[in-house]
Write a protein that holds these residues in place. Structure first.
Motif, PDB file in Angstrom:
ATOM      1  N   PRO A   1       0.864  -1.193   0.044  1.00  0.00           N
ATOM      2  CA  PRO A   1       0.065   0.085  -0.002  1.00  0.00           C
ATOM      3  C   PRO A   1       0.791   1.315  -0.103  1.00  0.00           C
ATOM      4  CG  PRO A   1      -0.927  -1.677   1.553  1.00  0.00           C
ATOM      5  CD  PRO A   1       0.500  -2.243   1.150  1.00  0.00           C
ATOM      6  N   ILE A   2       1.932   1.462   0.868  1.00  0.00           N
ATOM      7  CA  ILE A   2       2.679   2.552   0.990  1.00  0.00           C
ATOM      8  C   ILE A   2       3.285   2.873  -0.402  1.00  0.00           C
ATOM      9  CG2 ILE A   2       4.709   1.192   1.840  1.00  0.00           C
ATOM     10  CD1 ILE A   2       3.668   4.949   2.640  1.00  0.00           C
TER      11      ILE A   2
ATOM     12  N   ASP B   1      -0.859  -0.294   8.609  1.00  0.00           N
ATOM     13  CA  ASP B   1      -1.910  -0.565   8.267  1.00  0.00           C
ATOM     14  C   ASP B   1      -2.801   0.551   7.872  1.00  0.00           C
ATOM     15  OD1 ASP B   1      -2.274  -0.310  10.777  1.00  0.00           O
ATOM     16  OD2 ASP B   1      -3.846  -1.861  11.113  1.00  0.00           O
ATOM     17  N   PHE B   2      -2.135   1.651   7.194  1.00  0.00           N
ATOM     18  CA  PHE B   2      -2.742   3.147   7.080  1.00  0.00           C
ATOM     19  C   PHE B   2      -3.751   2.919   5.863  1.00  0.00           C
ATOM     20  CE2 PHE B   2       0.321   2.680   3.861  1.00  0.00           C
ATOM     21  CZ  PHE B   2       0.029   3.544   2.800  1.00  0.00           C
ATOM     22  N   CYS B   3      -3.976   1.932   5.176  1.00  0.00           N
ATOM     23  CA  CYS B   3      -4.527   2.140   3.786  1.00  0.00           C
ATOM     24  C   CYS B   3      -5.880   2.323   4.004  1.00  0.00           C
ATOM     25  CB  CYS B   3      -4.062   0.922   2.862  1.00  0.00           C
ATOM     26  SG  CYS B   3      -4.553  -0.515   3.917  1.00  0.00           S
ATOM     27  N   GLY B   4      -6.687   1.901   5.118  1.00  0.00           N
ATOM     28  CA  GLY B   4      -8.029   1.895   5.219  1.00  0.00           C
ATOM     29  C   GLY B   4      -8.597   3.336   4.876  1.00  0.00           C
ATOM     30  N   SER B   5      -7.855   4.333   5.520  1.00  0.00           N
ATOM     31  CA  SER B   5      -8.414   5.816   5.058  1.00  0.00           C
ATOM     32  C   SER B   5      -7.986   6.434   3.952  1.00  0.00           C
ATOM     33  CB  SER B   5      -8.006   6.540   6.419  1.00  0.00           C
ATOM     34  OG  SER B   5      -6.527   6.706   6.586  1.00  0.00           O
TER      35      SER B   5
ATOM     36  N   TYR C   1      -3.425  -6.399   2.479  1.00  0.00           N
ATOM     37  CA  TYR C   1      -2.126  -6.207   2.865  1.00  0.00           C
ATOM     38  C   TYR C   1      -1.933  -5.416   4.273  1.00  0.00           C
ATOM     39  CZ  TYR C   1       0.203  -7.003  -1.537  1.00  0.00           C
ATOM     40  OH  TYR C   1       0.782  -7.762  -2.695  1.00  0.00           O
ATOM     41  N   GLY C   2      -2.894  -4.589   4.633  1.00  0.00           N
ATOM     42  CA  GLY C   2      -2.746  -3.755   5.764  1.00  0.00           C
ATOM     43  C   GLY C   2      -2.727  -4.606   7.036  1.00  0.00           C
TER      44      GLY C   2
END
Length: 488
Positions: free
Chosen positions: A133-134, A347-351, A418-419
């Motif tokens: 994600p990053i 796991d920042f991808c949610g937002s 992934y997150g």
């Protein structure tokens, strides 16, 4: 086509890396194509303006101004992209995602060249990287980080090709495959300088004095000498003092009048060292970044006034160094705290990948373009330099034409999967304010990473993976003892 076949015949490891990475190429390309289908424009974030400033000034006013905050590579690259029809934000996703997919190849080469059981590892490793994600997010933003990631990966592969080569003449040719991307990496972001200690250790391990020609040694020295010119000194003083603010020595005479005005804040931060990684990103960061707003602290407010930048930087640096010298143990403790806290927030991808996140955040930047004609974001969007522009309610549909589409759902589901499994540390299920450093626990992935680092010290891996383990550890510590919790 025949030239390509001949190339692959001469370089069988490169050929193997390419063909075994095909699943990752396909997955990465499809994922990014779906991403661009519902978010066709590159993200414009808080840091984008400073990266785009050079292109805007050059193309709008004919002025050459490489600001000390962002130099050299990425701002210069924005110039040719801005000459294309439709604006830089329209073309950046295509170029940066293409670079991201191609960069899977050198990663596959590292696996092929170094690991004994490479056939087991090469497909899962490249597939994991292809959807990180990053990485995917930074490729979609007007931000130097995507080039930073890519050039470091190419430099890693170049080092592996060079250091693993037994023939001296061939080794000297392969050195440039390391040095060129490494130089581009150093010229992209100031944080790149933190890899130098690991590189120096690596040059000793490979006995570089027996491998390098004078020309190569001078080229490496030139990259070293240009490293300190990348980045802003005032940013460094601000970030360093923010990182060690609780270590301010209130009892000493150095700048005592300034200390007296912040003694309450210093004491409060010192009493909450275990959660300073949470507090730092808010109150100290904002306070030290904009001391001119602190009317209740007149001496600090004066520091923030125009013309006092040198004095402010000196005071910040003096107080930071004094605190570090007095308690180097706590200096390292705070750095470890930030490393672990960042490893617990991957796991920042949610937002970030959710529908409406970008278009909502972009509203304030678009309003700046409505209110001001001579502003970089106008050029980046390909909007008219003068005159009115469409209202954001209408333009928003262009930035995000298909929220909730099947493509959006596929990308979001992939990044969410992934997150859930990326974090290196975990907290108990507690409110954020109660997440103390001592409560963090390593995950399985963290232990696996540590085991890999230890195994890289074995003779088989020492010259390649071992060196780059040292590079990575030095970089991480270098960044986080001077910075804050920051996923990128």
């Amino acid at each position: 086509m025949e030239k390509l076949r001949n190339f692959f015949r001469r370089h069988p490891l490169v050929r193997d890396a390419f063909f075994w990475a095909i699943p990752a190429f396909v997955f990465g390309a499809v994922l990014r194509a779906l991403f661009m289908s519902y978010l066709p424009y590159a993200f414009w974030g808080a840091d984008s303006r400073s990266y785009y400033y050079f292109a805007h000034k050059l193309l709008s006013h004919g002025a050459v101004s490489l600001g000390d905050k962002r130099r050299y590579l990425y701002p210069i690259l924005m110039v040719p992209v801005s000459l294309l029809p439709g604006g830089a934000l329209k073309w950046l996703p295509l170029f940066q995602h293409t670079l991201g997919v191609v960069t899977i190849w050198p990663l596959a080469y590292v696996v092929r060249k170094t690991l004994r059981y490479w056939k087991i590892w090469i497909i899962p490793i490249t597939l994991i990287y292809a959807g990180l994600p990053i990485v995917v997010w930074c490729e979609h933003e007007l931000l130097g980080d995507n080039v930073f990631f890519a050039t470091l990966t190419w430099a890693f592969a170049g080092w592996v090709a060079w250091a693993g080569q037994e023939q001296v003449e061939r080794s000297r040719r392969m050195f440039w495959w390391f040095l060129v991307p490494f130089a581009l990496f150093i010229l992209t972001k100031p944080a790149g300088r933190f890899v130098w200690p690991g590189i120096f250790v690596g040059l000793v391990i490979v006995a570089a004095w027996r491998l390098l020609t004078l020309r190569q040694a001078l080229a490496l020295l030139a990259v070293l000498l240009i490293s300190p010119t990348v980045g802003s000194k005032k940013q460094g003083a601000w970030l360093l003092y923010t990182a060690v603010f609780p270590l301010t020595r209130l009892e000493t005479p150095l700048d005592a009048e300034y200390k007296a005005e912040v003694s309450d804040m210093v004491t409060r931060m010192r009493d909450n060292l275990e959660t300073y990684y949470l507090l730092q990103n808010d109150e100290p960061f904002t306070f030290l970044g904009h001391p001119d707003r602190q009317t209740e602290r007149p001496l600090w407010a004066a520091l923030g006034q125009e013309g006092n930048e040198k004095m402010k930087d000196k005071i910040y640096m003096d107080l930071a160094i004094e605190g570090i010298m007095h308690r180097p143990d706590l200096f390292l403790y705070l750095g470890m705290e930030r490393i672990a806290a960042t490893g617990a927030s991957l796991d920042f991808c949610g937002s970030l990948f959710s529908d409406g996140a970008f278009s909502s955040d972009f509203a304030e930047f678009y309003q700046d373009a409505v209110d001001n004609e001579d502003i970089p974001v106008r050029m980046a969007l390909g909007l008219p330099k003068r005159g009115p522009i469409p209202p954001y309610k209408k333009y928003r549909l262009k930035l995000e034409p298909a929220p909730g589409s099947w493509a959006a759902r596929v990308v979001q589901a992939s990044e969410k999967a992934y997150g859930k499994n990326l974090n290196l540390f975990r907290f108990p299920n507690l409110p954020t304010a109660q997440c103390k450093f001592s409560l963090m626990r390593p995950t399985f992935l963290c232990w696996w990473l540590l085991l890999g680092g230890l195994l890289s010290a074995l003779p088989r891996y020492r010259r390649t993976l071992g060196v780059w383990t040292i590079v990575a550890v030095g970089y991480v510590f270098g960044v986080f003892v001077f910075s804050m919790v920051f996923t990128r």
